[in-house]
Scaffold this active site. Structure first.
Site, PDB file in Angstrom:
ATOM      1  N   HIS A  72     124.892 -34.819-101.682  1.00  0.00           N
ATOM      2  CA  HIS A  72     124.025 -34.570-102.092  1.00  0.00           C
ATOM      3  C   HIS A  72     123.089 -33.370-102.989  1.00  0.00           C
ATOM      4  CE1 HIS A  72     121.837 -33.916 -97.327  1.00  0.00           C
ATOM      5  NE2 HIS A  72     121.718 -35.532 -97.812  1.00  0.00           N
ATOM      6  N   TYR A 201     117.372 -24.592 -95.206  1.00  0.00           N
ATOM      7  CA  TYR A 201     117.477 -23.780 -94.227  1.00  0.00           C
ATOM      8  C   TYR A 201     116.140 -21.768 -94.641  1.00  0.00           C
ATOM      9  CZ  TYR A 201     122.349 -24.016 -95.413  1.00  0.00           C
ATOM     10  OH  TYR A 201     123.630 -24.547 -94.829  1.00  0.00           O
ATOM     11  N   PRO A 294     128.905 -20.203 -89.624  1.00  0.00           N
ATOM     12  CA  PRO A 294     128.808 -21.526 -90.452  1.00  0.00           C
ATOM     13  C   PRO A 294     127.609 -21.401 -91.586  1.00  0.00           C
ATOM     14  CG  PRO A 294     127.800 -21.330 -87.775  1.00  0.00           C
ATOM     15  CD  PRO A 294     128.206 -20.328 -88.146  1.00  0.00           C
ATOM     16  N   LYS A 298     131.550 -23.423 -94.788  1.00  0.00           N
ATOM     17  CA  LYS A 298     132.774 -23.160 -95.352  1.00  0.00           C
ATOM     18  C   LYS A 298     133.674 -23.279 -94.277  1.00  0.00           C
ATOM     19  CE  LYS A 298     131.684 -22.817 -99.315  1.00  0.00           C
ATOM     20  NZ  LYS A 298     131.296 -23.217 -99.817  1.00  0.00           N
ATOM     21  N   TYR A 384     128.461 -22.297-102.744  1.00  0.00           N
ATOM     22  CA  TYR A 384     128.381 -22.933-101.803  1.00  0.00           C
ATOM     23  C   TYR A 384     129.236 -24.538-102.017  1.00  0.00           C
ATOM     24  CZ  TYR A 384     125.688 -25.736 -97.853  1.00  0.00           C
ATOM     25  OH  TYR A 384     124.348 -26.110 -97.372  1.00  0.00           O
TER      26      TYR A 384
HETATM   27  C1  LIG Z   1     132.686 -24.349 -81.898  1.00  0.00           C
HETATM   28  C2  LIG Z   1     132.493 -24.909 -82.615  1.00  0.00           C
HETATM   29  C3  LIG Z   1     131.502 -24.830 -83.397  1.00  0.00           C
HETATM   30  C4  LIG Z   1     131.753 -25.065 -84.794  1.00  0.00           C
HETATM   31  N1  LIG Z   1     130.363 -25.901 -85.578  1.00  0.00           N
HETATM   32  C5  LIG Z   1     130.401 -25.430 -87.232  1.00  0.00           C
HETATM   33  C6  LIG Z   1     128.780 -25.649 -87.712  1.00  0.00           C
HETATM   34  O1  LIG Z   1     128.499 -26.092 -86.994  1.00  0.00           O
HETATM   35  N2  LIG Z   1     129.246 -26.244 -89.462  1.00  0.00           N
HETATM   36  C7  LIG Z   1     130.428 -25.550 -90.201  1.00  0.00           C
HETATM   37  O2  LIG Z   1     129.986 -25.633 -91.065  1.00  0.00           O
HETATM   38  N3  LIG Z   1     131.735 -25.039 -89.422  1.00  0.00           N
HETATM   39  C8  LIG Z   1     131.360 -25.543 -87.825  1.00  0.00           C
HETATM   40  N4  LIG Z   1     132.785 -24.816 -86.634  1.00  0.00           N
HETATM   41  C9  LIG Z   1     134.015 -24.166 -88.493  1.00  0.00           C
HETATM   42  C10 LIG Z   1     134.572 -25.666 -88.388  1.00  0.00           C
HETATM   43  O3  LIG Z   1     134.244 -26.786 -87.555  1.00  0.00           O
HETATM   44  C11 LIG Z   1     136.003 -25.094 -88.988  1.00  0.00           C
HETATM   45  O4  LIG Z   1     136.191 -24.031 -89.125  1.00  0.00           O
HETATM   46  C12 LIG Z   1     137.437 -26.438 -88.570  1.00  0.00           C
HETATM   47  O5  LIG Z   1     137.560 -26.900 -87.218  1.00  0.00           O
HETATM   48  C13 LIG Z   1     138.723 -25.732 -88.894  1.00  0.00           C
HETATM   49  O6  LIG Z   1     139.276 -26.999 -88.276  1.00  0.00           O
HETATM   50  P1  LIG Z   1     140.748 -25.762 -87.953  1.00  0.00           P
HETATM   51  O7  LIG Z   1     142.074 -27.627 -88.288  1.00  0.00           O
HETATM   52  O8  LIG Z   1     141.796 -25.233 -89.160  1.00  0.00           O
HETATM   53  O9  LIG Z   1     140.649 -25.635 -86.799  1.00  0.00           O
HETATM   54  P2  LIG Z   1     140.503 -26.360 -85.270  1.00  0.00           P
HETATM   55  O10 LIG Z   1     139.501 -27.399 -85.742  1.00  0.00           O
HETATM   56  O11 LIG Z   1     139.543 -25.533 -83.996  1.00  0.00           O
HETATM   57  O12 LIG Z   1     141.908 -26.884 -84.920  1.00  0.00           O
HETATM   58  C14 LIG Z   1     143.068 -26.673 -84.559  1.00  0.00           C
HETATM   59  C15 LIG Z   1     143.455 -27.350 -83.240  1.00  0.00           C
HETATM   60  O13 LIG Z   1     144.398 -26.603 -82.477  1.00  0.00           O
HETATM   61  C16 LIG Z   1     144.624 -26.926 -81.406  1.00  0.00           C
HETATM   62  N5  LIG Z   1     145.283 -26.052 -80.169  1.00  0.00           N
HETATM   63  C17 LIG Z   1     144.567 -25.203 -80.272  1.00  0.00           C
HETATM   64  N6  LIG Z   1     144.951 -24.315 -78.739  1.00  0.00           N
HETATM   65  C18 LIG Z   1     146.955 -24.604 -78.728  1.00  0.00           C
HETATM   66  C19 LIG Z   1     147.835 -24.977 -77.903  1.00  0.00           C
HETATM   67  N7  LIG Z   1     148.090 -23.928 -77.324  1.00  0.00           N
HETATM   68  N8  LIG Z   1     148.768 -25.514 -78.473  1.00  0.00           N
HETATM   69  C20 LIG Z   1     147.967 -26.875 -79.406  1.00  0.00           C
HETATM   70  N9  LIG Z   1     147.854 -27.357 -80.223  1.00  0.00           N
HETATM   71  C21 LIG Z   1     146.469 -25.804 -80.009  1.00  0.00           C
HETATM   72  C22 LIG Z   1     143.113 -27.368 -81.364  1.00  0.00           C
HETATM   73  O14 LIG Z   1     142.848 -27.733 -79.796  1.00  0.00           O
HETATM   74  C23 LIG Z   1     142.263 -27.874 -82.133  1.00  0.00           C
HETATM   75  O15 LIG Z   1     142.831 -29.441 -81.834  1.00  0.00           O
HETATM   76  C24 LIG Z   1     132.404 -24.598 -85.730  1.00  0.00           C
HETATM   77  C25 LIG Z   1     133.434 -24.362 -85.343  1.00  0.00           C
HETATM   78  C26 LIG Z   1     134.449 -24.611 -83.884  1.00  0.00           C
HETATM   79  C27 LIG Z   1     135.063 -23.798 -83.357  1.00  0.00           C
END
Ligand SMILES: Cc1cc2nc3c(=O)[nH]c(=O)nc-3n(C[C@H](O)[C@H](O)[C@H](O)COP(=O)(O)OP(=O)(O)OC[C@H]3O[C@@H](n4cnc5c(N)ncnc54)[C@H](O)[C@@H]3O)c2cc1C
Length: 391
Positions: A72, A201, A294, A298, A384
């Site tokens: 985009h 938006y 969100p 980011k 962005y």
């Molecule tokens: C519900 C939700 C909806 C979202 N929607 C959007 C959106 O619409 N747009 C947007 O831009 N961003 C969104 N985000 C933000 C984006 O998805 C996250 O910033 C991104 O997933 C970050 O990646 P990460 O790997 O740091 O964390 P995560 O993807 O959260 O991965 C962390 C992992 O650690 C695991 N974990 C947790 N506890 C334990 C434990 N005790 N032992 C072992 N493993 C564990 C979890 O199961 C998970 O798989 C959303 C986030 C969430 C939580």
């Protein structure tokens, strides 16, 4: 078991870190609480910055984005009766990509499996030990109920906002900052072609709305709703009605096409930063260290940027006992984290109704400025589309 880096969490941060480390000859073991199927199905983010896409391509996991992602040039910003396009490519020379987190997650799982990455899914009781020594270890119970221990040179806490890594940082040696917003997003996924070529938006007196998408046949849309909203109170008809009003169905001939809703959820909005992102041999990355609302798209990009910095730092630590990059990791990563925190807060504050009529006039003034001034538009576009990794 013994490895170089024990990684807790198999989200995008954990799996991409494992991939980057493997490319540098650093071994890791990934420990994940959920099943592989559960992690694969989680509907979350969907926008990749150009620097995220460049990184994925450069490390051999960009084929999925190239085949199935949609580039985009910018976004639309609108308020009742006005819609404006901001062209990021014209403004700052960078674009963004629509590519679902579920697709990226699948690409990273496939890359890990092809490389023989060791990963434990469906674990419980993960606990971190001896972080202040150079022999830290993680204990957990595997999916068969057997107790396991992984000894490592470093532990990467990639376990999101509620995992054990953030909690393992000593309370007296860290600081945190938080902003909880007085509204949430009601998000839907619908089996219908997007009614727009790029994200819309929308500021509206009823509340914010966003028209996003995941592919040519799947739309992702959001509505600002009060905290504590129960999805059961929002029938499909009510959701499409509110989206049509807030997104301007009928204005200048624009139509919002409704379709079957396949997923519905309420997402609370929060900003959070924990600092430092390192304690001894524990390094936090992604949502384990920070959360953004969100609106600025980011969260996923910050997780990618964190591990892009962390992987070479851990490589130098493990292979050469060179601590310079590991020592600099937290302060370097936090520079970008706070930039993205500010941008996410700013977009959220500009677009969501607070209920205060004075705020509403300020928001409209801000929207007119970013859509009519090249300098204002370029500031939004630069943030962005994303700053270079390492910023
Ligand atoms: C519900 C939700 C909806 C979202 N929607 C959007 C959106 O619409 N747009 C947007 O831009 N961003 C969104 N985000 C933000 C984006 O998805 C996250 O910033 C991104 O997933 C970050 O990646 P990460 O790997 O740091 O964390 P995560 O993807 O959260 O991965 C962390 C992992 O650690 C695991 N974990 C947790 N506890 C334990 C434990 N005790 N032992 C072992 N493993 C564990 C979890 O199961 C998970 O798989 C959303 C986030 C969430 C939580």
């Amino acid at each position: 078991m013994r490895t170089d880096v024990a990684i807790i969490g198999a989200g995008p941060a954990g799996l991409l870190l494992a991939h980057l480390l493997a490319q540098d000859g650093v071994e890791s073991i990934v420990i994940e609480a959920r099943t592989k199927e559960y992690v694969a199905a989680r509907i979350r983010a969907g926008i990749l910055e150009s620097s995220s896409v460049d990184l994925l391509r450069s490390v051999g996991v960009g084929a999925g984005v190239d085949a199935g992602g949609e580039e985009h040039r910018g976004i639309y910003l609108q308020w009742p009766s006005e819609r404006h396009h901001l062209d990021f490519v014209d403004l700052v020379g960078r674009s963004v990509w629509v590519y679902g987190q579920t697709q990226l997650q699948a690409d990273l799982v496939a890359a890990g499996e092809a490389a023989g990455q060791q990963a434990y899914y469906g674990t419980s009781d993960a606990a971190l030990h001896d972080l202040e020594t150079d022999r830290p270890y993680v204990t957990f119970t595997d999916s068969d109920g057997a107790a396991q221990r992984v000894d490592a040179a470093a532990i990467a806490g990639c376990d999101g906002a509620f995992g054990p890594s953030r909690a393992a940082m000593p309370a007296d040696q860290q600081e945190s900052w938080e902003r909880v917003y007085p509204f949430s997003w009601l998000g839907i996924l619908a089996d219908v072609a997007p009614s727009t070529d790029e994200l819309i938006y929308a500021w509206h007196p009823d509340g914010f709305a966003l028209h996003s998408m995941r592919s040519a046949t799947v739309s992702r849309l959001y509505l600002q709703v009060p905290n504590g909203t129960d999805v059961a109170d929002w029938s499909d008809e009510r959701i499409w009605g509110a989206l049509a009003t807030r997104l301007g169905h009928g204005q200048n001939g624009w139509q919002l096409n409704p379709g079957p809703i396949t997923e519905k959820s309420v997402l609370p909005m929060r900003s959070f930063v924990q600092s430092p992102m390192r304690h001894g041999r524990l390094f936090l990355a992604g949502d384990a260290a920070h959360t953004v609302p969100p609106t600025g798209a980011k969260g996923l990009n910050l997780a990618i940027a964190d591990v892009a910095l962390l992987a070479p730092a851990l490589g130098a630590l493990v292979h050469k006992n060179d601590t310079a990059a590991a020592d600099a990791y937290s302060s370097t990563a936090l520079r970008r984290v706070w930039r993205c925190e500010h941008f996410s807060w700013w977009m959220t504050s500009m677009l969501h109704l607070s209920g205060d009529p004075f705020d509403a006039q300020l928001q409209l003034s801000q929207l007119r400025w970013v859509t009519s001034s090249t300098a204002g538009a370029a500031g939004l576009a630069e943030n962005y589309a994303g700053l270079p990794i390492g910023f």
